[in-house]
Design a protein around this motif. Structure first.
Motif, PDB file in Angstrom:
ATOM      1  N   GLN A 142      -2.664  24.962   6.910  1.00 23.76           N
ATOM      2  CA  GLN A 142      -2.572  24.126   7.996  1.00 23.76           C
ATOM      3  C   GLN A 142      -3.451  22.652   7.881  1.00 23.76           C
ATOM      4  O   GLN A 142      -3.271  21.927   8.645  1.00 23.76           O
ATOM      5  N   ARG A 143      -4.430  23.182   7.465  1.00 25.54           N
ATOM      6  CA  ARG A 143      -5.473  21.790   6.542  1.00 25.54           C
ATOM      7  C   ARG A 143      -4.591  20.579   6.719  1.00 25.54           C
ATOM      8  O   ARG A 143      -4.842  19.913   6.809  1.00 25.54           O
ATOM      9  N   GLN A 144      -4.003  20.849   5.478  1.00 21.55           N
ATOM     10  CA  GLN A 144      -3.202  20.280   4.952  1.00 21.55           C
ATOM     11  C   GLN A 144      -2.043  19.214   5.501  1.00 21.55           C
ATOM     12  O   GLN A 144      -1.519  18.008   6.055  1.00 21.55           O
ATOM     13  N   VAL A 145      -0.924  20.346   6.590  1.00 18.33           N
ATOM     14  CA  VAL A 145      -0.472  19.992   7.388  1.00 18.33           C
ATOM     15  C   VAL A 145      -0.697  18.411   8.434  1.00 18.33           C
ATOM     16  O   VAL A 145      -0.351  17.939   9.539  1.00 18.33           O
ATOM     17  N   ARG A 146      -1.370  19.492   9.165  1.00 14.22           N
ATOM     18  CA  ARG A 146      -2.684  18.689  10.369  1.00 14.22           C
ATOM     19  C   ARG A 146      -2.971  16.911   9.481  1.00 14.22           C
ATOM     20  O   ARG A 146      -3.124  16.285  10.280  1.00 14.22           O
ATOM     21  N   GLU A 147      -3.567  16.995   8.615  1.00 16.77           N
ATOM     22  CA  GLU A 147      -3.709  15.764   7.846  1.00 16.77           C
ATOM     23  C   GLU A 147      -2.491  14.953   7.902  1.00 16.77           C
ATOM     24  O   GLU A 147      -2.168  13.886   7.923  1.00 16.77           O
ATOM     25  N   MET A 148      -1.466  15.534   7.498  1.00 13.61           N
ATOM     26  CA  MET A 148      -0.306  15.345   7.663  1.00 13.61           C
ATOM     27  C   MET A 148       0.526  14.311   8.520  1.00 13.61           C
ATOM     28  O   MET A 148       0.852  13.530   9.001  1.00 13.61           O
ATOM     29  N   VAL A 149       0.311  15.065   9.233  1.00 12.04           N
ATOM     30  CA  VAL A 149       0.372  14.376  10.795  1.00 12.04           C
ATOM     31  C   VAL A 149      -0.301  13.605  11.424  1.00 12.04           C
ATOM     32  O   VAL A 149       0.206  12.437  11.694  1.00 12.04           O
ATOM     33  N   ASP A 150      -1.523  13.739  11.392  1.00 11.86           N
ATOM     34  CA  ASP A 150      -2.437  12.595  11.289  1.00 11.86           C
ATOM     35  C   ASP A 150      -2.002  10.996  10.487  1.00 11.86           C
ATOM     36  O   ASP A 150      -1.851   9.596  11.136  1.00 11.86           O
ATOM     37  N   LYS A 151      -1.190  10.851   9.736  1.00 10.92           N
ATOM     38  CA  LYS A 151      -1.275  10.022   8.236  1.00 10.92           C
ATOM     39  C   LYS A 151       0.009   9.600   8.826  1.00 10.92           C
ATOM     40  O   LYS A 151       0.562   8.258   8.965  1.00 10.92           O
ATOM     41  N   THR A 152       1.252  10.412   9.461  1.00  5.72           N
ATOM     42  CA  THR A 152       3.068  10.364  10.461  1.00  5.72           C
ATOM     43  C   THR A 152       2.389   8.948  11.306  1.00  5.72           C
ATOM     44  O   THR A 152       2.591   8.070  11.690  1.00  5.72           O
ATOM     45  N   ASN A 153       1.102   9.723  12.474  1.00 10.97           N
ATOM     46  CA  ASN A 153       0.557   8.732  13.414  1.00 10.97           C
ATOM     47  C   ASN A 153      -0.029   7.626  13.367  1.00 10.97           C
ATOM     48  O   ASN A 153       0.838   6.872  13.959  1.00 10.97           O
ATOM     49  N   ALA A 154      -0.444   7.400  11.905  1.00 12.55           N
ATOM     50  CA  ALA A 154      -1.399   5.909  12.029  1.00 12.55           C
ATOM     51  C   ALA A 154       0.388   5.151  11.101  1.00 12.55           C
ATOM     52  O   ALA A 154      -0.005   3.724  11.203  1.00 12.55           O
ATOM     53  N   HIS A 155       0.983   6.295  10.413  1.00  9.40           N
ATOM     54  CA  HIS A 155       2.204   5.049  10.112  1.00  9.40           C
ATOM     55  C   HIS A 155       2.917   4.524  11.357  1.00  9.40           C
ATOM     56  O   HIS A 155       3.870   3.092  11.397  1.00  9.40           O
ATOM     57  N   PHE A 156       2.936   5.510  11.974  1.00  8.81           N
ATOM     58  CA  PHE A 156       3.621   5.361  13.344  1.00  8.81           C
ATOM     59  C   PHE A 156       2.968   3.492  14.095  1.00  8.81           C
ATOM     60  O   PHE A 156       3.813   2.854  14.392  1.00  8.81           O
ATOM     61  N   GLN A 157       1.935   3.707  14.155  1.00  4.62           N
ATOM     62  CA  GLN A 157       1.028   2.292  14.757  1.00  4.62           C
ATOM     63  C   GLN A 157       1.521   1.321  13.142  1.00  4.62           C
ATOM     64  O   GLN A 157       1.624   0.094  14.167  1.00  4.62           O
ATOM     65  N   LYS A 158       1.452   1.456  12.430  1.00  2.34           N
ATOM     66  CA  LYS A 158       1.075   0.475  11.733  1.00  2.34           C
ATOM     67  C   LYS A 158       2.690  -0.364  11.172  1.00  2.34           C
ATOM     68  O   LYS A 158       3.308  -1.690  11.501  1.00  2.34           O
ATOM     69  N   THR A 159       3.487   0.293  11.923  1.00  2.90           N
ATOM     70  CA  THR A 159       5.427  -0.016  11.641  1.00  2.90           C
ATOM     71  C   THR A 159       5.653  -0.027  13.127  1.00  2.90           C
ATOM     72  O   THR A 159       7.029  -0.742  13.335  1.00  2.90           O
ATOM     73  N   ASP A 204      17.747   1.964  12.137  1.00  5.40           N
ATOM     74  CA  ASP A 204      16.479   0.516  11.956  1.00  5.40           C
ATOM     75  C   ASP A 204      15.794   1.274  12.007  1.00  5.40           C
ATOM     76  O   ASP A 204      14.359   1.262  11.478  1.00  5.40           O
ATOM     77  N   MET A 205      15.534   2.484  12.953  1.00 11.51           N
ATOM     78  CA  MET A 205      14.129   3.554  13.347  1.00 11.51           C
ATOM     79  C   MET A 205      14.557   4.332  11.483  1.00 11.51           C
ATOM     80  O   MET A 205      12.584   3.551  11.392  1.00 11.51           O
ATOM     81  N   PHE A 206      14.701   4.472  11.026  1.00 11.84           N
ATOM     82  CA  PHE A 206      14.403   4.706  10.447  1.00 11.84           C
ATOM     83  C   PHE A 206      14.105   3.713   8.394  1.00 11.84           C
ATOM     84  O   PHE A 206      13.394   4.635   7.694  1.00 11.84           O
ATOM     85  N   LYS A 207      15.002   2.929   9.029  1.00 13.18           N
ATOM     86  CA  LYS A 207      14.803   2.078   7.911  1.00 13.18           C
ATOM     87  C   LYS A 207      12.950   1.278   7.786  1.00 13.18           C
ATOM     88  O   LYS A 207      12.309   1.082   7.423  1.00 13.18           O
ATOM     89  N   SER A 208      12.536   1.326   9.467  1.00 13.01           N
ATOM     90  CA  SER A 208      11.295   1.260   9.436  1.00 13.01           C
ATOM     91  C   SER A 208      10.325   2.337   8.957  1.00 13.01           C
ATOM     92  O   SER A 208       8.594   1.579   8.576  1.00 13.01           O
ATOM     93  N   LEU A 209      10.608   3.691   9.729  1.00 11.02           N
ATOM     94  CA  LEU A 209       9.969   4.691   8.561  1.00 11.02           C
ATOM     95  C   LEU A 209       9.722   4.338   7.830  1.00 11.02           C
ATOM     96  O   LEU A 209       8.728   5.277   7.106  1.00 11.02           O
ATOM     97  N   PHE A 210      10.932   4.010   6.498  1.00  8.16           N
ATOM     98  CA  PHE A 210      10.935   4.509   5.689  1.00  8.16           C
ATOM     99  C   PHE A 210      10.911   3.096   4.857  1.00  8.16           C
ATOM    100  O   PHE A 210      10.940   2.889   3.208  1.00  8.16           O
ATOM    101  N   GLY A 211       9.729   2.197   5.387  1.00 10.99           N
ATOM    102  CA  GLY A 211       9.785   0.563   4.258  1.00 10.99           C
ATOM    103  C   GLY A 211      10.152  -0.048   4.164  1.00 10.99           C
ATOM    104  O   GLY A 211      10.425  -0.734   3.032  1.00 10.99           O
TER     105      GLY A 211
END
Length: 409
Positions: A142-159, A204-211
């Motif tokens: 669950q620690r690993q998944v929480r960190e994934m959630v945080d990194k996903t949110n950071a990626h949302f912001q970046k994109t 288009d959203m998936f394209k942004s999400l997938f870099g």
């Protein structure tokens, strides 16, 4: 909570009352995951509805790390007169194989080893230090998944995507007590689909999400879309990938100890051939695999035949059956794709009669083991922690009587 098997008559009565002409082989699915870890099923009720329609008489719950579904599973099995096998799955390590660079039953990670326990005690219990070991595994996942959630949110912001995930909401809306990587992928897909109903905007959203990588799957194939989300975002190389810590894995001998303490039969889930007919280094030679498993006191195998060539499966299963191994089959259902519960080989090929017999006999051994354990007796695993291989025929016969009594009472 009381196990229904506790109310069953003694073994002599069960064997004496085995109905003449009762089925020698029944349909079994001994390994599938549920929403308590991650599953193609929306609910346990859906599992039993499908099982009835497909005429499956024995089911085995098999979630990662958790037994939270056992009570509901037991009660639904009781109501539907479908015999229940109480199983669990771990991801552990074979250190010697990791150091040698050999893949075991994970095609991508040397040493990484999926490992199951079959026929655990219900109600579930664990002594110390095993309970703490299991709880620590769950906490680390669950620690690993929480960190994934945080990194996903950071990626949302970046994109610049207008999304945000919250671990607690993710757990409430998509999971039970255990949140896994696949739940994140499912939640992301929902966010994209809810944001727009237009195909091009979703792409288009998936394209942004997938870099910049375009979505390859049809939007209506939600299972494939979620797999692409995992592959492009959450797996190695993805923006939200979080490497698993070494403490995420116990050694297989430690996993075995947890399983036997919980009343189960240690069982090695076999990957066998892939779509190209290739094998991992650990499984490429039957004699090597036999020696490696029996050296650790493991005489139980499980296969997911849907990923195997029928001829290869048959050769492998019959060889290990001749060596006294208990063998079970399942479908896994650990992806978003909702396939039938009935077990078939690769390409939906029907299993031949001998394979069905061997798989059913494996389920019978587990049934007899659960019966003995519920009655306070030693099951298929002796007090010394070793399988009672020489008594396999007795366990098959008694297990068949247990299953028939369960279904026909």
């Amino acid at each position: 909570m009381q196990n229904t098997l506790k109310t069953f008559p003694d073994k002599e009565a069960l064997l004496k009352n085995l109905p003449e002409g009762s089925p020698v082989v029944r349909e079994v699915n001994a390994h599938f995951h549920t929403p308590f870890s991650f599953s193609a099923f929306d609910s346990l009720e859906q599992v039993f509805t499908m099982a009835r329609s497909e005429k499956i008489d024995v089911l085995g719950i098999n979630d990662f790390y958790v037994t939270d579904g056992y009570e509901d599973f037991h009660n639904l099995a009781d109501t539907n007169r479908i015999f229940s096998m109480f199983n669990i799955e771990f991801i552990g390590l074979l250190k010697d194989q990791q150091e040698a660079g050999n893949r075991v039953n994970d095609p991508n990670n040397p040493g990484r080893t999926y490992f199951c326990g079959k026929g655990l005690d219900y109600p579930f219990r664990l002594d110390e230090p095993y309970r703490s070991q299991l709880n620590d595994l769950i906490k680390e996942s669950q620690r690993q998944v929480r960190e994934m959630v945080d990194k996903t949110n950071a990626h949302f912001q970046k994109t610049g995507l207008p999304f945000h995930l919250n671990f607690d909401e993710l757990k409430k809306n998509y999971a039970r007590d255990l949140v896994r990587e696949r739940h994140i992928a499912k939640a992301i897909r929902f966010l994209v689909y809810e944001r727009s109903s237009l195909d091009e905007e979703r792409k288009d959203m998936f394209k942004s999400l997938f870099g910049g990588i375009k979505l390859a799957s049809p939007l209506e194939d939600v299972a494939a879309v979620e797999n692409e989300i995992r592959g492009n975002l959450l797996k190695s190389g993805g923006a939200a990938f979080v490497e698993e810590d070494e403490k995420s894995f116990l050694l297989i001998d430690q996993v075995k100890d947890i399983i036997t303490n919980a009343g189960g039969i240690p069982c090695y889930p076999t990957l066998l051939d892939n779509a190209k007919g290739e094998f991992t280094e650990f499984e490429a030679d039957k004699a090597f695999l036999y020696d490696a498993l029996t050296k650790r006191g493991i005489f139980c195998l499980e296969l997911i035949p849907g990923r195997n060539n029928h001829a290869i499966l048959k050769d492998f299963v019959e060889w290990f059956n001749s060596k006294g191994f208990v063998i079970t089959f399942g479908t896994e259902h650990n992806t978003p794709k909702l396939d039938p519960l009935k077990v078939t080989a690769g390409g939906s090929a029907e299993l031949d009669d001998n394979l069905k017999r061997i798989a059913y006999e494996g389920a019978c051994v587990v049934a007899a083991h659960q019966y003995y354990r519920t009655k306070g007796e030693t099951g298929y695993i002796s007090a010394e922690g070793l399988p009672r291989v020489s008594e396999k025929d007795h366990f098959i016969k008694l297990g068949r009587a247990v299953i028939e009594h369960f279904i026909n009472r």
